[in-house]
Design an enzyme around this catalytic site. Sequence first.
Site, PDB file in Angstrom:
ATOM      1  N   GLU A  49      19.919  -2.752  44.588  1.00 14.18           N
ATOM      2  CA  GLU A  49      19.293  -3.058  43.301  1.00 14.18           C
ATOM      3  C   GLU A  49      18.297  -4.209  43.425  1.00 14.18           C
ATOM      4  OE1 GLU A  49      19.586  -1.067  40.629  1.00 14.18           O
ATOM      5  OE2 GLU A  49      20.915   0.152  41.868  1.00 14.18           O
ATOM      6  N   LEU A  97      21.483   4.835  50.134  1.00 15.71           N
ATOM      7  CA  LEU A  97      22.912   4.683  49.831  1.00 15.71           C
ATOM      8  C   LEU A  97      23.178   4.626  48.326  1.00 15.71           C
ATOM      9  CD1 LEU A  97      24.250   2.009  52.354  1.00 15.71           C
ATOM     10  CD2 LEU A  97      24.624   4.480  52.374  1.00 15.71           C
ATOM     11  N   ARG A  98      22.122   4.480  47.538  1.00 13.37           N
ATOM     12  CA  ARG A  98      22.323   4.311  46.098  1.00 13.37           C
ATOM     13  C   ARG A  98      23.076   5.504  45.501  1.00 13.37           C
ATOM     14  NH1 ARG A  98      20.712   4.675  40.892  1.00 13.37           N
ATOM     15  NH2 ARG A  98      20.812   2.716  39.740  1.00 13.37           N
ATOM     16  N   ARG A  99      22.656   6.694  45.836  1.00 13.72           N
ATOM     17  CA  ARG A  99      23.331   7.872  45.274  1.00 13.72           C
ATOM     18  C   ARG A  99      24.815   7.914  45.660  1.00 13.72           C
ATOM     19  NH1 ARG A  99      21.800  13.482  43.533  1.00 13.72           N
ATOM     20  NH2 ARG A  99      23.812  14.537  43.562  1.00 13.72           N
ATOM     21  N   VAL A 102      26.511   4.938  43.660  1.00 18.78           N
ATOM     22  CA  VAL A 102      26.449   4.956  42.200  1.00 18.78           C
ATOM     23  C   VAL A 102      26.896   6.286  41.599  1.00 18.78           C
ATOM     24  CG1 VAL A 102      24.895   4.737  40.209  1.00 18.78           C
ATOM     25  CG2 VAL A 102      24.677   3.172  42.129  1.00 18.78           C
TER      26      VAL A 102
END
Length: 141
Positions: A49, A97-99, A102
């Site tokens: 983020e 890595l966000r997917r 999150v």
Amino acid sequence: MYYVNREQITIRLGVIPEVAETLQWLQSNWDGSLIHGMAQERALHLAIETVTDVGSYLIDGFIMRDAASYEDIVTIIAGEQVFPESLSEPLLELVKLRRPIVQDYFDWQRHELHAFTAEMPDILTTFKQAVESYLLRELGE
């Protein structure tokens, strides 16, 4: 003239030392526990983020081309030479890595030490310094 929200960029860059310290601590003290796994997950999420928020502020402030995805944010600011080319690939891998973190959090392997836990402190610190240098170079002060 550009309107770059330096205040918000500075606030977000200010999180990096804490995230880096947390990741370093986890690397040194990893025991595979749920608490360490959740802390690692949150620290990596904050790293993602922070990078994308800072990138978005830079894109908006310097009127760069619009980003179509989180990966695109990194690609755009890399293309504008905001940070050294050597950070492009690790930062792209980080935002990918966000997917999993999150949206697919139920599948995240919390009991495993992620490779980025060891790598990210130096990468984030270099990113922070590079953004600060970029702002000085482009805006002065």
